[in-house]
Design an enzyme around this catalytic site. Sequence first.
Site, PDB file in Angstrom:
ATOM      1  N   GLY A 240      12.268  13.408 -60.943  1.00  0.00           N
ATOM      2  CA  GLY A 240      11.834  13.488 -59.556  1.00  0.00           C
ATOM      3  C   GLY A 240      11.678  12.178 -58.821  1.00  0.00           C
ATOM      4  CD  GLU A 274      12.737  17.704 -67.957  1.00  0.00           C
ATOM      5  OE1 GLU A 274      12.788  18.097 -66.778  1.00  0.00           O
ATOM      6  OE2 GLU A 274      12.424  18.451 -68.892  1.00  0.00           O
ATOM      7  NE  ARG A 313      21.780  14.656 -52.575  1.00  0.00           N
ATOM      8  CZ  ARG A 313      21.029  13.982 -51.750  1.00  0.00           C
ATOM      9  NH1 ARG A 313      21.561  13.033 -51.009  1.00  0.00           N
ATOM     10  NH2 ARG A 313      19.737  14.204 -51.688  1.00  0.00           N
ATOM     11  CE1 TYR A 317      19.381  20.403 -51.213  1.00  0.00           C
ATOM     12  CE2 TYR A 317      20.924  18.621 -51.644  1.00  0.00           C
ATOM     13  CZ  TYR A 317      20.297  19.784 -52.034  1.00  0.00           C
ATOM     14  OH  TYR A 317      20.607  20.317 -53.252  1.00  0.00           O
ATOM     15  CB  CYS A 345      37.309  25.524 -40.911  1.00  0.00           C
ATOM     16  SG  CYS A 345      38.975  24.938 -41.219  1.00  0.00           S
TER      17      CYS A 345
HETATM   18  N1  LLP Z   1      14.014  18.212 -64.535  1.00  0.00           N
HETATM   19  C1  LLP Z   1      14.092  19.410 -63.935  1.00  0.00           C
HETATM   20  C2  LLP Z   1      13.495  20.582 -64.573  1.00  0.00           C
HETATM   21  C3  LLP Z   1      14.747  19.530 -62.704  1.00  0.00           C
HETATM   22  O1  LLP Z   1      14.805  20.701 -62.087  1.00  0.00           O
HETATM   23  C4  LLP Z   1      15.322  18.367 -62.098  1.00  0.00           C
HETATM   24  C5  LLP Z   1      16.015  18.451 -60.821  1.00  0.00           C
HETATM   25  C6  LLP Z   1      15.219  17.143 -62.784  1.00  0.00           C
HETATM   26  C7  LLP Z   1      14.554  17.099 -64.001  1.00  0.00           C
HETATM   27  C8  LLP Z   1      15.800  15.870 -62.263  1.00  0.00           C
HETATM   28  O2  LLP Z   1      15.243  15.482 -61.057  1.00  0.00           O
HETATM   29  P1  LLP Z   1      15.595  14.049 -60.432  1.00  0.00           P
HETATM   30  O3  LLP Z   1      15.015  13.000 -61.324  1.00  0.00           O
HETATM   31  O4  LLP Z   1      17.079  13.924 -60.335  1.00  0.00           O
HETATM   32  O5  LLP Z   1      14.946  14.089 -59.099  1.00  0.00           O
HETATM   33  N2  LLP Z   1      20.679  18.782 -55.514  1.00  0.00           N
HETATM   34  C9  LLP Z   1      19.493  18.118 -55.037  1.00  0.00           C
HETATM   35  C10 LLP Z   1      18.528  17.798 -56.162  1.00  0.00           C
HETATM   36  C11 LLP Z   1      18.121  18.986 -56.977  1.00  0.00           C
HETATM   37  C12 LLP Z   1      17.202  18.650 -58.125  1.00  0.00           C
HETATM   38  C13 LLP Z   1      16.950  19.800 -59.004  1.00  0.00           C
HETATM   39  N3  LLP Z   1      16.152  19.539 -60.154  1.00  0.00           N
HETATM   40  C14 LLP Z   1      19.892  16.887 -54.253  1.00  0.00           C
HETATM   41  O6  LLP Z   1      21.085  16.645 -54.096  1.00  0.00           O
HETATM   42  O7  LLP Z   1      19.030  16.169 -53.749  1.00  0.00           O
END
Ligand code: LLP
Length: 445
Positions: A240, A274, A313, A317, A345
Amino acid sequence: MPDFFAYRDGELYAEGVPVARIAAAVGTPFYLYSAGSLTARYRRFADALAAERPLICFAVKANSNLAVLRLLGGLGAGADVVSEGELRRALASGIPPDRIIFSGVGKTGPELDAALAAGIRQINVESIPELRRLSEAATARGAAARIAIRVNPDVDALTHAKISTGKKENKFGIDIDEAGGAYELAGELPGIEPVGLALHIGSQLVDLAPFRRAFERVAELVIELRGRGHTVRRLDLGGGIGIRYHAETPPEPSAYAALVREVFGSLDLDLAFEPGRVLCGPAGLMVARVVYVKEGSSRRFVILDAAMNDLIRPALYDSWHDIVPVRLPATGAVLATCDVVGPVCETGDTFATERELPPMAENDLVALTNAGAYGAVMSSTYNSRLLVPEILVAAGRFAVVRPRPSYEAMLALDAVPDWLGDGSRLPGASAGELTGEPLRERGAA
Ligand code: LLP
């Protein structure tokens, strides 16, 4: 400009290779990842947390290319996977099963089976029905599934609503008030060994405060569960951590690590993380070419050969990606306001609106920055555009790590049932193109 991508004599280079040279070799659009940047980013994160001796499970969803996984696995990373496909990718890249964690709200029976068969480190369970199904699957195999209960701490991650996961109304995890009961149940079910708790409240967090609130709630739960006689060895703190796309000021890994130490330092836990975006986002560009510059009556449109199917993206978003020229304009060039769009399109196929950019002309190359996370993995063939290729560059050399498929390969994925005929009877069909039959026969039909 992210690290490892830099201008030299007005020309954009990636680790010593001119981006224009790669574009000439592979065509556009494409993703370009820097191995040096991935390595540096992984090390910075791992070093900040080194005292905690954590397991860092790269969130494969952010970038699942096998070459990227191999590289990170080689640095010691494990994998956080959310599907059988990601599990297979992690294993195929060489990441050992005991460094793989399986998260996700909707793991199917076959997916749970695959995880048990592979003997992965841990399954993060997100509901009671999942816990029961896993118990059955594990018992059937005579195995014991090590699980963590993923807790929903009911904390607002203060990020985009579509990537916020830690509020009660989000589908993720088990409500923190019910997590204790779930842990207890896990201890009673056959084939289940509860080893700890897991947490992930959202993505692209640029403030530490929501992390703190969630961490503190989970720390309380650890203490409470231990007080009731349960063993809680492991804690998976999720990912996150945000990156700077535009004007954000995300926390440094060291500040995040200090918070982790402050909240959990005295609890003697095996920690896992993670991270996805923070490791690979800034390590990737998407390179595209200007097809046309179209002067509308109220807007100037820079139309790229990349589209929302390649990088979704901004459409999904409203996210910001810097758009930079691969060759810098002459000094003194005047910026112009333009909309940067793709050819798909849909009006949503827009990378930037009213963006101040240096002069852009047909055939110019541009790079969209911070595209290494949630870029290629979210691409599609919408509008029957070919799936976007991926390139990895490392210290003066580059490799195509996912080639652009051919049109033949794309069409070959579909199958037309016999009962629809071979196309030769379609009104006005050009038999030559559709069926390869000689025109003479079509005339006879
Ligand atoms: N762990 C779990 C359980 C998750 O659901 C996620 C991301 C992560 C780790 C990794 O999160 P990060 O460190 O990358 O923030 N498609 C969206 C982001 C979706 C994230 C979903 N879960 C975007 O392009 O911003």
